[in-house]
Motif scaffolding. Structure first.
Motif, short mmCIF file in Angstrom:
data_model
loop_
_atom_site.label_atom_id
_atom_site.label_comp_id
_atom_site.label_asym_id
_atom_site.label_seq_id
_atom_site.Cartn_x
_atom_site.Cartn_y
_atom_site.Cartn_z
N UNK A 86 -28.25 -20.38 19.82
CA UNK A 86 -27.94 -19.01 19.42
C UNK A 86 -26.59 -18.52 19.92
N UNK A 87 -25.87 -19.28 20.73
CA UNK A 87 -24.61 -18.82 21.29
C UNK A 87 -23.50 -19.81 20.94
N UNK A 88 -22.33 -19.29 20.59
CA UNK A 88 -21.22 -20.16 20.21
C UNK A 88 -19.89 -19.53 20.59
N UNK A 100 -10.28 -15.99 21.48
CA UNK A 100 -11.47 -16.73 21.82
C UNK A 100 -12.64 -15.76 21.65
N UNK A 101 -13.48 -16.03 20.66
CA UNK A 101 -14.56 -15.12 20.29
C UNK A 101 -15.89 -15.74 20.70
N UNK A 102 -16.70 -14.99 21.43
CA UNK A 102 -18.04 -15.42 21.81
C UNK A 102 -19.06 -14.74 20.93
N UNK A 104 -23.21 -14.16 20.08
CA UNK A 104 -24.60 -14.20 20.51
C UNK A 104 -25.44 -13.57 19.41
N UNK A 105 -26.77 -13.63 19.50
CA UNK A 105 -27.59 -13.11 18.40
C UNK A 105 -27.32 -11.65 18.05
N UNK A 106 -27.01 -10.79 19.04
CA UNK A 106 -26.83 -9.37 18.74
C UNK A 106 -25.46 -8.85 19.13
N UNK A 107 -24.51 -9.74 19.39
CA UNK A 107 -23.18 -9.25 19.75
C UNK A 107 -22.12 -10.30 19.46
N UNK A 108 -20.91 -9.80 19.25
CA UNK A 108 -19.71 -10.62 19.10
C UNK A 108 -18.66 -9.99 19.98
N UNK A 109 -17.99 -10.81 20.79
CA UNK A 109 -16.99 -10.25 21.70
C UNK A 109 -15.76 -11.13 21.80
N UNK A 110 -14.60 -10.49 21.98
CA UNK A 110 -13.35 -11.21 22.21
C UNK A 110 -13.28 -11.51 23.70
N UNK A 111 -13.28 -12.79 24.05
CA UNK A 111 -13.28 -13.19 25.45
C UNK A 111 -11.88 -13.37 26.01
N UNK A 112 -10.95 -13.83 25.17
CA UNK A 112 -9.57 -14.02 25.61
C UNK A 112 -8.66 -13.88 24.40
N UNK A 113 -7.39 -13.54 24.69
CA UNK A 113 -6.43 -13.34 23.61
C UNK A 113 -5.05 -13.74 24.13
N UNK A 114 -4.29 -14.46 23.32
CA UNK A 114 -2.91 -14.80 23.68
C UNK A 114 -2.11 -15.00 22.40
N UNK A 115 -0.78 -14.85 22.46
CA UNK A 115 0.04 -15.03 21.26
C UNK A 115 0.14 -16.52 20.91
N UNK A 116 0.32 -16.79 19.62
CA UNK A 116 0.55 -18.16 19.17
C UNK A 116 2.04 -18.44 19.33
N UNK A 117 2.43 -19.52 20.01
CA UNK A 117 3.86 -19.82 20.16
C UNK A 117 4.52 -20.05 18.80
#
Length: 134
Positions: A86-88, A100-102, A104-117
């Motif tokens: 259930x988690x990816x 980096x998006x996490x 779960x069954x009832x939520x989606x969250x941005x875990x990390x963010x950085x610019x693309x070189x």
């Protein structure tokens, strides 16, 4: 082996079966239905393919598969990793950023963010790129 008549046992007539014919017929029909259901399930599973049968069918997975199939979109999924059934985790490129998006069954969250070189980031007043209409 014959028991003495003094022992109280139910004795069937010679050659009589202990299971009536109607019960045998119903058991045969039940077994036939089980075999038919198993065959249909195996055929349906084989038609879906190994990639589709591994992931659970949900709204999020349908959305992610549509996003992966459209290369001209503003967002692109680079890689996905299933942590549990259930988690990816998903690496998504969107407007010059790596997210980096996490999920779960009832939520989606941005875990990390950085610019693309090497990618140009849109400015704060720049509208997002227009998506082509299907």
């Amino acid at each position: 082996m014959a028991f003495p008549e003094s022992i109280p046992l139910r004795r069937d007539a010679d050659g009589a079966s202990s299971v009536p014919a109607a019960e045998l017929a119903w058991m045969g029909v039940f077994i036939l239905l089980l075999v038919l259901c198993a065959a249909v399930w195996r055929k349906h599973r084989a038609a879906r393919g190994p990639a589709e049968s591994a992931a659970p069918a949900g709204a999020l997975n349908r959305w992610m598969s549509r996003l992966q199939q459209r290369p001209g979109r503003a967002a692109a999924i680079v890689s996905s990793t299933r942590l549990t059934p259930q988690h990816s985790l998903h690496e998504v490129h969107w407007q010059g950023r790596r997210l980096l998006v996490g999920c779960a069954p009832h939520s989606i969250g941005v875990l990390a963010e950085c610019p693309i070189p090497g990618a140009q980031e849109p400015g704060p007043g720049t509208p997002p790129p227009a998506e082509p209409q299907p």
